[in-house]
Design a protein around this motif. Structure first.
Motif, PDB file in Angstrom:
ATOM      1  N   GLU A 166      29.135  55.174  27.113  1.00 49.00           N
ATOM      2  CA  GLU A 166      29.179  54.064  26.158  1.00 49.00           C
ATOM      3  C   GLU A 166      30.097  53.016  26.770  1.00 49.00           C
ATOM      4  O   GLU A 166      31.279  53.273  26.978  1.00 49.00           O
ATOM      5  CB  GLU A 166      29.693  54.516  24.805  1.00 49.00           C
ATOM      6  CG  GLU A 166      29.664  53.393  23.774  1.00 49.00           C
ATOM      7  CD  GLU A 166      29.952  53.897  22.369  1.00 49.00           C
ATOM      8  OE1 GLU A 166      29.706  53.148  21.411  1.00 49.00           O
ATOM      9  OE2 GLU A 166      30.426  55.042  22.236  1.00 49.00           O
ATOM     10  N   GLY A 167      29.522  51.863  27.061  1.00 45.75           N
ATOM     11  CA  GLY A 167      30.262  50.897  27.856  1.00 45.75           C
ATOM     12  C   GLY A 167      30.421  51.438  29.268  1.00 45.75           C
ATOM     13  O   GLY A 167      29.454  51.773  29.932  1.00 45.75           O
ATOM     14  N   GLU A 168      31.667  51.591  29.700  1.00 40.63           N
ATOM     15  CA  GLU A 168      31.932  52.158  31.016  1.00 40.63           C
ATOM     16  C   GLU A 168      32.454  53.591  30.927  1.00 40.63           C
ATOM     17  O   GLU A 168      32.674  54.229  31.957  1.00 40.63           O
ATOM     18  CB  GLU A 168      32.954  51.303  31.774  1.00 40.63           C
ATOM     19  CG  GLU A 168      32.469  49.905  32.113  1.00 40.63           C
ATOM     20  CD  GLU A 168      33.472  49.149  32.976  1.00 40.63           C
ATOM     21  OE1 GLU A 168      34.527  49.743  33.299  1.00 40.63           O
ATOM     22  OE2 GLU A 168      33.198  47.989  33.318  1.00 40.63           O
ATOM     23  N   SER A 169      32.625  54.113  29.716  1.00 42.32           N
ATOM     24  CA  SER A 169      33.262  55.418  29.544  1.00 42.32           C
ATOM     25  C   SER A 169      32.221  56.527  29.382  1.00 42.32           C
ATOM     26  O   SER A 169      31.184  56.344  28.733  1.00 42.32           O
ATOM     27  CB  SER A 169      34.185  55.410  28.324  1.00 42.32           C
ATOM     28  OG  SER A 169      35.220  54.471  28.497  1.00 42.32           O
ATOM     29  N   VAL A 170      32.545  57.678  29.937  1.00 41.66           N
ATOM     30  CA  VAL A 170      31.712  58.865  29.773  1.00 41.66           C
ATOM     31  C   VAL A 170      32.025  59.480  28.415  1.00 41.66           C
ATOM     32  O   VAL A 170      33.185  59.811  28.110  1.00 41.66           O
ATOM     33  CB  VAL A 170      31.996  59.890  30.893  1.00 41.66           C
ATOM     34  CG1 VAL A 170      31.157  61.151  30.685  1.00 41.66           C
ATOM     35  CG2 VAL A 170      31.704  59.286  32.259  1.00 41.66           C
ATOM     36  N   VAL A 171      31.016  59.638  27.567  1.00 38.19           N
ATOM     37  CA  VAL A 171      31.206  60.249  26.255  1.00 38.19           C
ATOM     38  C   VAL A 171      30.653  61.674  26.216  1.00 38.19           C
ATOM     39  O   VAL A 171      30.975  62.445  25.302  1.00 38.19           O
ATOM     40  CB  VAL A 171      30.565  59.395  25.138  1.00 38.19           C
ATOM     41  CG1 VAL A 171      31.247  58.050  25.040  1.00 38.19           C
ATOM     42  CG2 VAL A 171      29.059  59.218  25.372  1.00 38.19           C
ATOM     43  N   TYR A 172      29.841  62.028  27.192  1.00 33.10           N
ATOM     44  CA  TYR A 172      29.326  63.401  27.277  1.00 33.10           C
ATOM     45  C   TYR A 172      28.937  63.682  28.719  1.00 33.10           C
ATOM     46  O   TYR A 172      28.388  62.818  29.411  1.00 33.10           O
ATOM     47  CB  TYR A 172      28.108  63.610  26.373  1.00 33.10           C
ATOM     48  CG  TYR A 172      27.426  64.940  26.621  1.00 33.10           C
ATOM     49  CD1 TYR A 172      27.952  66.111  26.081  1.00 33.10           C
ATOM     50  CD2 TYR A 172      26.304  65.025  27.429  1.00 33.10           C
ATOM     51  CE1 TYR A 172      27.355  67.338  26.334  1.00 33.10           C
ATOM     52  CE2 TYR A 172      25.690  66.251  27.676  1.00 33.10           C
ATOM     53  CZ  TYR A 172      26.219  67.405  27.139  1.00 33.10           C
ATOM     54  OH  TYR A 172      25.643  68.614  27.384  1.00 33.10           O
ATOM     55  N   ALA A 173      29.235  64.901  29.182  1.00 30.79           N
ATOM     56  CA  ALA A 173      28.815  65.352  30.506  1.00 30.79           C
ATOM     57  C   ALA A 173      28.496  66.832  30.407  1.00 30.79           C
ATOM     58  O   ALA A 173      29.223  67.591  29.749  1.00 30.79           O
ATOM     59  CB  ALA A 173      29.908  65.102  31.546  1.00 30.79           C
ATOM     60  N   ASN A 174      27.390  67.281  31.007  1.00 26.61           N
ATOM     61  CA  ASN A 174      27.036  68.699  30.931  1.00 26.61           C
ATOM     62  C   ASN A 174      27.718  69.486  32.052  1.00 26.61           C
ATOM     63  O   ASN A 174      28.409  68.928  32.913  1.00 26.61           O
ATOM     64  CB  ASN A 174      25.516  68.894  30.937  1.00 26.61           C
ATOM     65  CG  ASN A 174      24.880  68.491  32.261  1.00 26.61           C
ATOM     66  OD1 ASN A 174      25.534  67.926  33.132  1.00 26.61           O
ATOM     67  ND2 ASN A 174      23.612  68.783  32.409  1.00 26.61           N
ATOM     68  N   SER A 175      27.492  70.808  32.052  1.00 26.47           N
ATOM     69  CA  SER A 175      28.166  71.673  33.023  1.00 26.47           C
ATOM     70  C   SER A 175      27.725  71.384  34.450  1.00 26.47           C
ATOM     71  O   SER A 175      28.532  71.458  35.387  1.00 26.47           O
ATOM     72  CB  SER A 175      27.898  73.146  32.677  1.00 26.47           C
ATOM     73  OG  SER A 175      28.454  73.478  31.418  1.00 26.47           O
ATOM     74  N   ALA A 176      26.449  71.059  34.627  1.00 27.24           N
ATOM     75  CA  ALA A 176      25.974  70.721  35.970  1.00 27.24           C
ATOM     76  C   ALA A 176      26.672  69.484  36.501  1.00 27.24           C
ATOM     77  O   ALA A 176      26.927  69.366  37.705  1.00 27.24           O
ATOM     78  CB  ALA A 176      24.449  70.513  35.950  1.00 27.24           C
ATOM     79  N   CYS A 177      26.988  68.564  35.614  1.00 28.08           N
ATOM     80  CA  CYS A 177      27.723  67.356  36.012  1.00 28.08           C
ATOM     81  C   CYS A 177      29.133  67.723  36.475  1.00 28.08           C
ATOM     82  O   CYS A 177      29.634  67.183  37.470  1.00 28.08           O
ATOM     83  CB  CYS A 177      27.776  66.371  34.852  1.00 28.08           C
ATOM     84  SG  CYS A 177      28.256  64.705  35.305  1.00 28.08           S
ATOM     85  N   GLY A 182      32.861  68.599  40.972  1.00 33.50           N
ATOM     86  CA  GLY A 182      33.877  69.524  41.446  1.00 33.50           C
ATOM     87  C   GLY A 182      35.044  69.698  40.505  1.00 33.50           C
ATOM     88  O   GLY A 182      36.172  69.898  40.955  1.00 33.50           O
ATOM     89  N   VAL A 183      34.796  69.640  39.189  1.00 35.46           N
ATOM     90  CA  VAL A 183      35.858  69.864  38.206  1.00 35.46           C
ATOM     91  C   VAL A 183      35.559  71.144  37.436  1.00 35.46           C
ATOM     92  O   VAL A 183      34.410  71.573  37.317  1.00 35.46           O
ATOM     93  CB  VAL A 183      35.991  68.667  37.235  1.00 35.46           C
ATOM     94  CG1 VAL A 183      36.392  67.426  37.990  1.00 35.46           C
ATOM     95  CG2 VAL A 183      34.680  68.424  36.470  1.00 35.46           C
ATOM     96  N   ALA A 184      36.625  71.772  36.905  1.00 38.79           N
ATOM     97  CA  ALA A 184      36.460  73.067  36.248  1.00 38.79           C
ATOM     98  C   ALA A 184      35.806  72.938  34.879  1.00 38.79           C
ATOM     99  O   ALA A 184      34.969  73.758  34.500  1.00 38.79           O
ATOM    100  CB  ALA A 184      37.823  73.756  36.123  1.00 38.79           C
ATOM    101  N   GLN A 185      36.188  71.927  34.122  1.00 40.03           N
ATOM    102  CA  GLN A 185      35.692  71.756  32.757  1.00 40.03           C
ATOM    103  C   GLN A 185      34.981  70.413  32.628  1.00 40.03           C
ATOM    104  O   GLN A 185      35.488  69.393  33.091  1.00 40.03           O
ATOM    105  CB  GLN A 185      36.846  71.825  31.739  1.00 40.03           C
ATOM    106  CG  GLN A 185      37.608  73.141  31.754  1.00 40.03           C
ATOM    107  CD  GLN A 185      36.753  74.298  31.266  1.00 40.03           C
ATOM    108  OE1 GLN A 185      35.852  74.105  30.437  1.00 40.03           O
ATOM    109  NE2 GLN A 185      37.033  75.495  31.777  1.00 40.03           N
ATOM    110  N   ARG A 186      33.829  70.440  31.966  1.00 40.82           N
ATOM    111  CA  ARG A 186      33.083  69.195  31.800  1.00 40.82           C
ATOM    112  C   ARG A 186      33.827  68.216  30.893  1.00 40.82           C
ATOM    113  O   ARG A 186      33.652  66.999  30.993  1.00 40.82           O
ATOM    114  CB  ARG A 186      31.691  69.470  31.256  1.00 40.82           C
ATOM    115  CG  ARG A 186      31.646  70.177  29.917  1.00 40.82           C
ATOM    116  CD  ARG A 186      30.212  70.527  29.552  1.00 40.82           C
ATOM    117  NE  ARG A 186      30.119  71.252  28.302  1.00 40.82           N
ATOM    118  CZ  ARG A 186      30.036  70.695  27.118  1.00 40.82           C
ATOM    119  NH1 ARG A 186      30.094  69.381  27.025  1.00 40.82           N
ATOM    120  NH2 ARG A 186      29.930  71.416  26.025  1.00 40.82           N
TER     121      ARG A 186
END
Length: 516
Positions: A166-177, A182-186
């Protein structure tokens, strides 16, 4: 109902209007007196609680409240009655529940206000509650929440990376993302700017795609770019950008596929094919140099010796040596003449010496005359004077392309006329060959077993950084246009399409093998 702070008393007209409005209201309206007895209930409230007015009027308000909540509700109402507040939403006191006639309990939203009756009616105070059944809304909210959870679960199980912004911010990311970055938690991606997660070289293109997607909601826009992983490395990704159908038109979904391995393999393949093309170019140059040497030796060594032999035989013919009949001498001279002609033809087929001595225009003119003489073609030729410093490989390519084009026309086109033109403009040379034959098939470079000559032409052109265009003329016949840079430098980096291209190119042309 009239304003509780008004000093004027309601008229009969006012009372009638109020009564009609209360009766037609879609929300439930219940009025109680100071003793908390029901003194009025409109049809909407009667339907809400499942009881008619005759059963409720005069009853204590508690009959509409579940037993476990009656004392708490009574305390809230009494507190309101004792306050100086004219009206108040009941939701401030927590969830309000109602009791239907069948014993079922349902959630309510309520607002309560106090009304002072006219002095003519005794000056009593009454309290009116505006009620709204929110059970259906809660069911819908629960269903939406359930669907949202299932949708999130489905998104989370997908093998491809998906995020919603939304805008430039991530409001949702799945586990594959999360795995892709390369992060532990989505959840650690949520709230971050997408431009902090994308490679800087990708920012401008992503901004354009997002703006375009929001402007045209139904369009799905693919693009290639790079992401910056948590460990500082980057990955090549293919992104598909699409706007989500929300009312504010601010949500954008991006599907990211990791194509780093494919990109690396493609770069390796391109490098391998480029190396293969360089090898082919080197072999072609080597072959041309060898053919030049052989043609020169045929002309200088064998041709001179045959000439000397002919002179000796001619001198012998003039003597009256009884052991050598004159008829036999003349036969040997004719054989020498035929051998000399064959030597010249072989030498010219290998590489015409006039290409080196007189230039490409003279060589192509000789080639056109040969095809006129030996194949019956009518060849019209237009050759502009070419610059003196033109690289030898460009001159050789022009000659070989014309040679191969004429050979293809004789073998496949069934043509009677050919027009050849060579013109140059600034930094390029254009060769055009047109005939009145059968024309090219739909995909001339992919005809099994019959396109090797055209593939050879294409590879010569690509090795010099040129362009090849094949087509058919409106009135019938084929057209081939070749554009070569005068520098003779390959700047395209285009790969060979198949091993057959190289094999045909290395095999060389045998332009007169069917015309002898």
């Amino acid at each position: 109902m009239y304003d509780p702070h008004s000093s004027t008393e309601p008229t009969e007209m006012d009372a009638a209007v109020q009564s009609g409005a209360i009766h037609a209201a879609l929300e439930g309206i219940v009025t109680i007196d100071e003793a908390m007895h029901i003194v009025m209930i409109n049809p909407a409230a009667q339907r809400m609680f499942g009881q008619p007015a005759a059963q409720l009027l005069g009853q204590d308000l508690s009959v509409l409240i579940p037993g476990a909540l009656r004392e708490l509700h009574k305390a809230h109402v009494q507190k309101f009655m004792a306050s100086e507040v004219a009206e108040r939403p009941m939701r401030e006191r927590g969830q309000l529940m109602g009791l239907r006639a069948d014993g079922s309990v349902f959630p309510l939203e309520a607002a309560i206000c106090q009304v002072e009756a006219s002095s003519k009616l005794g000056g009593h105070r009454y309290f009116t509650a505006m009620l709204r059944d929110v059970s259906n809304e809660q069911k819908l909210a629960a269903q939406v929440d359930h669907l949202n959870r299932r949708m999130r679960m489905l998104f989370d199980l997908l093998p491809v990376a998906i995020w919603i912004t939304e805008g430039e911010s991530v409001v949702y990311a799945n586990s594959a993302c999360a795995r892709l970055f390369g992060v532990a938690q989505r959840e650690s991606l949520t709230g971050q700017s997408i431009y902090a997660l994308l490679h800087p070289a990708t920012h401008e293109q992503v901004r354009e795609k997002v703006a375009h997607a929001l402007a045209s909601e139904d369009e799905v826009l693919p693009m290639h770019g790079k992401i910056a992983r948590h460990d500082g490395s980057s990955r090549d990704v293919e992104m598909v950008v699409a706007a989500l159908p929300d009312h504010s038109r601010t949500l954008v979904q991006m599907v990211l596929s990791d194509i780093t391995k494919q990109s690396q393999e493609r770069r390796a393949l391109l490098a391998s094919r480029r190396t293969l093309r360089d090898l082919a170019a080197s072999l072609v140059d080597t072959r041309e140099e060898e053919q030049r040497r052989m043609a020169r030796e045929l002309h200088d060594e064998l041709g001179q010796r045959l000439t000397a032999l002919k002179l000796e035989l001619s001198a012998l013919e003039g003597t009256e040596t009884p052991c050598v009949p004159s008829a036999r001498t003349q036969s040997m001279i004719r054989m020498v003449d035929d051998t000399m002609a064959a030597t010249r033809r072989i030498s010219m087929d290998l590489r015409p010496l006039m290409l080196d001595d007189l230039g490409v225009n003279a060589a192509i003119e000789w080639l056109a005359h040969e095809y006129e003489r030996r194949a019956g073609l009518q060849v019209s030729l237009r050759c502009d004077p070419l610059p003196d410093q033109l690289p030898q490989k460009v001159l050789t390519a022009l000659y070989r392309i014309v040679q191969e084009a004429l050979t293809n026309i004789v073998r496949h086109a069934n043509a009677t006329r050919v027009a050849i033109s060579i013109v140059h403009t600034g930094s390029s040379i254009e060769l055009r060959v047109e005939d009145n034959g059968a024309g090219f098939p739909e995909q001339p470079l992919r005809v099994p077993g019959k396109s090797f000559g055209l593939i050879g032409i294409r590879e010569r052109v690509l090795m010099l950084g040129g362009e090849l265009s094949l087509g058919n003329l409106p009135g019938g016949g084929a057209s081939m246009v070749v554009k070569l840079p005068m520098s003779g430098t390959d700047s395209t980096g285009e790969p060979l399409d198949s091993a057959e291209s190289l094999l045909q190119l290395l095999a060389g042309a045998a332009p007169f093998d069917t015309l002898s």
